[in-house]
Scaffold this motif. Structure first.
Motif, PDB file in Angstrom:
ATOM      1  N   VAL A 247       0.843  -1.207   0.000  1.00  0.00           N
ATOM      2  CA  VAL A 247       0.000   0.000   0.000  1.00  0.00           C
ATOM      3  C   VAL A 247       0.874   1.252   0.000  1.00  0.00           C
ATOM      4  CG1 VAL A 247      -1.621   1.361   1.375  1.00  0.00           C
ATOM      5  CG2 VAL A 247      -2.022  -1.074   1.041  1.00  0.00           C
ATOM      6  N   SER A 248       1.947   1.250   0.797  1.00  0.00           N
ATOM      7  CA  SER A 248       2.862   2.398   0.823  1.00  0.00           C
ATOM      8  C   SER A 248       3.492   2.627  -0.540  1.00  0.00           C
ATOM      9  CB  SER A 248       3.965   2.162   1.872  1.00  0.00           C
ATOM     10  OG  SER A 248       3.427   2.073   3.169  1.00  0.00           O
ATOM     11  N   ILE A 249       3.897   1.539  -1.199  1.00  0.00           N
ATOM     12  CA  ILE A 249       4.507   1.639  -2.533  1.00  0.00           C
ATOM     13  C   ILE A 249       3.494   2.176  -3.536  1.00  0.00           C
ATOM     14  CG2 ILE A 249       5.426   0.266  -4.449  1.00  0.00           C
ATOM     15  CD1 ILE A 249       6.655  -1.581  -2.223  1.00  0.00           C
ATOM     16  N   VAL A 250       2.265   1.663  -3.482  1.00  0.00           N
ATOM     17  CA  VAL A 250       1.218   2.112  -4.413  1.00  0.00           C
ATOM     18  C   VAL A 250       0.925   3.594  -4.226  1.00  0.00           C
ATOM     19  CG1 VAL A 250      -1.242   1.903  -4.977  1.00  0.00           C
ATOM     20  CG2 VAL A 250       0.161  -0.154  -4.722  1.00  0.00           C
ATOM     21  N   HIS A 251       0.825   4.028  -2.985  1.00  0.00           N
ATOM     22  CA  HIS A 251       0.528   5.438  -2.727  1.00  0.00           C
ATOM     23  C   HIS A 251       1.670   6.356  -3.154  1.00  0.00           C
ATOM     24  CE1 HIS A 251      -2.727   4.488   0.526  1.00  0.00           C
ATOM     25  NE2 HIS A 251      -3.191   4.441  -0.696  1.00  0.00           N
ATOM     26  N   PHE A 252       2.888   5.842  -3.134  1.00  0.00           N
ATOM     27  CA  PHE A 252       4.041   6.677  -3.472  1.00  0.00           C
ATOM     28  C   PHE A 252       4.372   6.657  -4.957  1.00  0.00           C
ATOM     29  CE2 PHE A 252       8.692   7.548  -3.575  1.00  0.00           C
ATOM     30  CZ  PHE A 252       8.637   8.847  -3.085  1.00  0.00           C
ATOM     31  N   ILE A 253       4.299   5.490  -5.577  1.00  0.00           N
ATOM     32  CA  ILE A 253       4.746   5.354  -6.970  1.00  0.00           C
ATOM     33  C   ILE A 253       3.592   5.138  -7.943  1.00  0.00           C
ATOM     34  CG2 ILE A 253       6.221   3.990  -8.527  1.00  0.00           C
ATOM     35  CD1 ILE A 253       7.907   3.263  -6.064  1.00  0.00           C
ATOM     36  N   PRO A 255       2.413   2.205  -9.379  1.00  0.00           N
ATOM     37  CA  PRO A 255       2.828   1.403 -10.534  1.00  0.00           C
ATOM     38  C   PRO A 255       1.645   0.725 -11.210  1.00  0.00           C
ATOM     39  CG  PRO A 255       3.227   0.201  -8.522  1.00  0.00           C
ATOM     40  CD  PRO A 255       2.738   1.561  -8.106  1.00  0.00           C
ATOM     41  N   GLU A 256       1.851   0.306 -12.449  1.00  0.00           N
ATOM     42  CA  GLU A 256       0.838  -0.473 -13.146  1.00  0.00           C
ATOM     43  C   GLU A 256       0.832  -1.912 -12.656  1.00  0.00           C
ATOM     44  OE1 GLU A 256       0.778   0.552 -17.654  1.00  0.00           O
ATOM     45  OE2 GLU A 256       2.805   1.002 -16.931  1.00  0.00           O
ATOM     46  N   ILE A 257       2.004  -2.388 -12.249  1.00  0.00           N
ATOM     47  CA  ILE A 257       2.143  -3.783 -11.879  1.00  0.00           C
ATOM     48  C   ILE A 257       3.189  -3.922 -10.775  1.00  0.00           C
ATOM     49  CG2 ILE A 257       3.890  -4.228 -13.669  1.00  0.00           C
ATOM     50  CD1 ILE A 257       2.501  -7.019 -14.031  1.00  0.00           C
ATOM     51  N   ILE A 258       2.958  -4.867  -9.877  1.00  0.00           N
ATOM     52  CA  ILE A 258       3.933  -5.203  -8.837  1.00  0.00           C
ATOM     53  C   ILE A 258       4.209  -6.695  -8.944  1.00  0.00           C
ATOM     54  CG2 ILE A 258       4.378  -5.394  -6.361  1.00  0.00           C
ATOM     55  CD1 ILE A 258       2.625  -2.920  -5.965  1.00  0.00           C
ATOM     56  N   SER A 259       5.470  -7.034  -9.142  1.00  0.00           N
ATOM     57  CA  SER A 259       5.883  -8.424  -9.282  1.00  0.00           C
ATOM     58  C   SER A 259       6.607  -8.855  -8.011  1.00  0.00           C
ATOM     59  CB  SER A 259       6.801  -8.580 -10.502  1.00  0.00           C
ATOM     60  OG  SER A 259       7.207  -9.916 -10.659  1.00  0.00           O
ATOM     61  N   ILE A 260       6.199  -9.979  -7.448  1.00  0.00           N
ATOM     62  CA  ILE A 260       6.791 -10.481  -6.216  1.00  0.00           C
ATOM     63  C   ILE A 260       7.699 -11.663  -6.538  1.00  0.00           C
ATOM     64  CG2 ILE A 260       6.352 -11.455  -3.934  1.00  0.00           C
ATOM     65  CD1 ILE A 260       3.667 -10.007  -3.950  1.00  0.00           C
ATOM     66  N   GLY A 261       8.976 -11.540  -6.174  1.00  0.00           N
ATOM     67  CA  GLY A 261       9.940 -12.594  -6.435  1.00  0.00           C
ATOM     68  C   GLY A 261      10.698 -12.974  -5.186  1.00  0.00           C
ATOM     69  N   GLY A 262      11.818 -13.659  -5.356  1.00  0.00           N
ATOM     70  CA  GLY A 262      12.599 -14.127  -4.221  1.00  0.00           C
ATOM     71  C   GLY A 262      12.117 -15.482  -3.742  1.00  0.00           C
ATOM     72  N   GLY A 263      12.907 -16.137  -2.898  1.00  0.00           N
ATOM     73  CA  GLY A 263      12.597 -17.489  -2.452  1.00  0.00           C
ATOM     74  C   GLY A 263      11.258 -17.631  -1.768  1.00  0.00           C
ATOM     75  N   VAL A 264      10.840 -16.622  -1.013  1.00  0.00           N
ATOM     76  CA  VAL A 264       9.557 -16.695  -0.301  1.00  0.00           C
ATOM     77  C   VAL A 264       8.383 -16.754  -1.283  1.00  0.00           C
ATOM     78  CG1 VAL A 264       8.029 -15.487   1.328  1.00  0.00           C
ATOM     79  CG2 VAL A 264      10.489 -15.547   1.744  1.00  0.00           C
ATOM     80  N   SER A 265       8.572 -16.214  -2.478  1.00  0.00           N
ATOM     81  CA  SER A 265       7.490 -16.198  -3.470  1.00  0.00           C
ATOM     82  C   SER A 265       7.132 -17.592  -3.967  1.00  0.00           C
ATOM     83  CB  SER A 265       7.859 -15.303  -4.660  1.00  0.00           C
ATOM     84  OG  SER A 265       8.860 -15.898  -5.463  1.00  0.00           O
ATOM     85  N   ASN A 266       7.930 -18.606  -3.613  1.00  0.00           N
ATOM     86  CA  ASN A 266       7.561 -19.979  -3.967  1.00  0.00           C
ATOM     87  C   ASN A 266       6.254 -20.393  -3.302  1.00  0.00           C
ATOM     88  OD1 ASN A 266       9.821 -20.462  -5.606  1.00  0.00           O
ATOM     89  ND2 ASN A 266      11.080 -21.048  -3.859  1.00  0.00           N
ATOM     90  N   ALA A 267       5.909 -19.720  -2.200  1.00  0.00           N
ATOM     91  CA  ALA A 267       4.622 -19.963  -1.535  1.00  0.00           C
ATOM     92  C   ALA A 267       3.566 -19.042  -2.141  1.00  0.00           C
ATOM     93  CB  ALA A 267       4.754 -19.717  -0.039  1.00  0.00           C
ATOM     94  N   ASN A 268       3.538 -18.981  -3.471  1.00  0.00           N
ATOM     95  CA  ASN A 268       2.720 -17.969  -4.163  1.00  0.00           C
ATOM     96  C   ASN A 268       1.227 -18.105  -3.909  1.00  0.00           C
ATOM     97  OD1 ASN A 268       1.660 -19.668  -6.648  1.00  0.00           O
ATOM     98  ND2 ASN A 268       3.833 -20.072  -6.519  1.00  0.00           N
ATOM     99  N   GLU A 269       0.718 -19.336  -3.748  1.00  0.00           N
ATOM    100  CA  GLU A 269      -0.713 -19.497  -3.512  1.00  0.00           C
ATOM    101  C   GLU A 269      -1.124 -18.859  -2.190  1.00  0.00           C
ATOM    102  OE1 GLU A 269      -1.820 -23.569  -3.778  1.00  0.00           O
ATOM    103  OE2 GLU A 269      -1.334 -23.745  -5.912  1.00  0.00           O
ATOM    104  N   ILE A 270      -0.280 -19.011  -1.187  1.00  0.00           N
ATOM    105  CA  ILE A 270      -0.565 -18.428   0.128  1.00  0.00           C
ATOM    106  C   ILE A 270      -0.422 -16.910   0.071  1.00  0.00           C
ATOM    107  CG2 ILE A 270       0.221 -18.294   2.536  1.00  0.00           C
ATOM    108  CD1 ILE A 270       1.095 -21.239   2.247  1.00  0.00           C
ATOM    109  N   ILE A 271       0.619 -16.445  -0.605  1.00  0.00           N
ATOM    110  CA  ILE A 271       0.882 -15.002  -0.679  1.00  0.00           C
ATOM    111  C   ILE A 271      -0.225 -14.272  -1.430  1.00  0.00           C
ATOM    112  CG2 ILE A 271       2.410 -13.256  -1.697  1.00  0.00           C
ATOM    113  CD1 ILE A 271       4.743 -15.176  -1.089  1.00  0.00           C
TER     114      ILE A 271
END
Length: 310
Positions: A247-253, A255-271
């Motif tokens: 929410v902080s990023i959206v209010h500041f920038i 963006p059209e799209i936010i992509s979530i990566g990194g090892g934790v993103s392997n739990a994508n269904e939960i995230i």
């Protein structure tokens, strides 16, 4: 002409020869931290020469060498990185001396990963995008009008150090309440350890063979799927602060799209479960549309691909 992308990490340096968005040759080397700046330069030179040798080509056939590094890169190509012992060192200049006829570009590693997603992956076709990497820490990459953005002094993409709330432990940067102390793999592990250390029973400890030090973020997410109460508490806290950060990023920038990566993103269904719905509740003026939330396409190769395209 070819492009070489180099991903400098805290423990290893990975490089690849990239042709039309495909890595055709790879090389890697463990980082020798004892040598500091000159060790990093030497290791980069080594992996480049390994690629040339494997491909049977010369440096004259290389157009660009792009380097992603986990630190701050200023406009003069000077690099500061605590984990590698670099402090305002002239990395770009030194590499230009070694590879004199090749274009050398050095950029923050999270921006490089974001650029890979912009060029070839989940953010392709969008002019303004943000990538959040959830790994050992939290990294950030910002793409504006097709170019990585890092601000006037090279720290404009340090999204992991947005301060969200007070926390029970300090960030490695010295501040308290940074995004990465709530949403990194380290944060997930620490909070699970805290709850178990306070006496709460959990299957997470069984997964860790009854050694609290063996707990991983994956174990927490696996326990969550089994309705483990500690895991539910940890994941609920993680997602709450992930929402606050986004929410902080959206209010500041915006963006059209936010992509979530990194090892934790392997739990994508939960995230991703309920993420956009919750975002819609908290973003102001959401009737105009808000950022699309996606999972990044690239994992280990993002640094090489993005660096090669700089």
């Amino acid at each position: 002409m070819y492009n070489i992308g180099i991903d400098v990490g805290g423990t290893s340096i990975k490089a690849g020869l990239v042709e039309d968005g495909i890595i055709t040759v790879k090389a890697s080397k463990d980082v020798d931290k004892s040598m500091g700046f000159y060790g990093v330069v030497r290791d980069i030179e080594y992996v480049v020469n390994e690629i040339l040798r494997e491909k049977g080509m010369t440096i004259e056939e290389v157009r660009t060498i792009g380097i992603g590094i986990p630190g701050v890169v200023n406009k003069d190509g000077h690099v500061s990185c605590v984990n590698l012992g670099l402090k305002n060192d002239p990395l770009e200049m030194k590499l230009k001396e070694i590879f004199s006829n090749v274009k050398i570009v050095v950029e923050n590693d999270a921006n490089v990963a974001a650029f890979a997603e912009y060029k070839y992956g989940s953010m392709r076709g969008y002019d303004v995008g943000v990538m959040i990497t959830l790994g050992t820490g939290v990294g950030g990459g910002i793409i504006i009008n097709g170019k990585p953005f890092s601000g006037a002094h090279g720290i404009g993409s340090e999204l992991g150090h947005i301060i969200l709330d007070s926390n029970y432990y300090d960030c490695n940067c010295g501040n308290n309440g940074c995004f990465e102390t709530f949403c990194s793999a380290t944060a997930i592990i620490k909070y699970a350890q805290k709850l178990i250390g306070e006496g709460k029973k959990s299957t997470i400890l069984q997964f860790a063979q009854n050694n609290i030090e063996n707990i991983t973020a994956k174990m927490v997410f696996d326990a969550y799927k089994e309705n483990d109460e500690v895991a539910i508490s940890v994941v609920k806290r993680f997602k709450e602060y992930l929402i606050r950060g986004i929410v902080s990023i959206v209010h500041f920038i915006d963006p059209e799209i936010i992509s979530i990566g990194g090892g934790v993103s392997n739990a994508n269904e939960i995230i991703l479960d309920g993420l956009e719905e919750e975002l819609n509740k908290r973003v102001i003026y959401n009737g105009n549309g808000i950022a699309k939330i996606v999972i990044a396409h690239f994992k280990n190769d993002a640094g090489i691909l993005g660096a090669s395209a700089l």
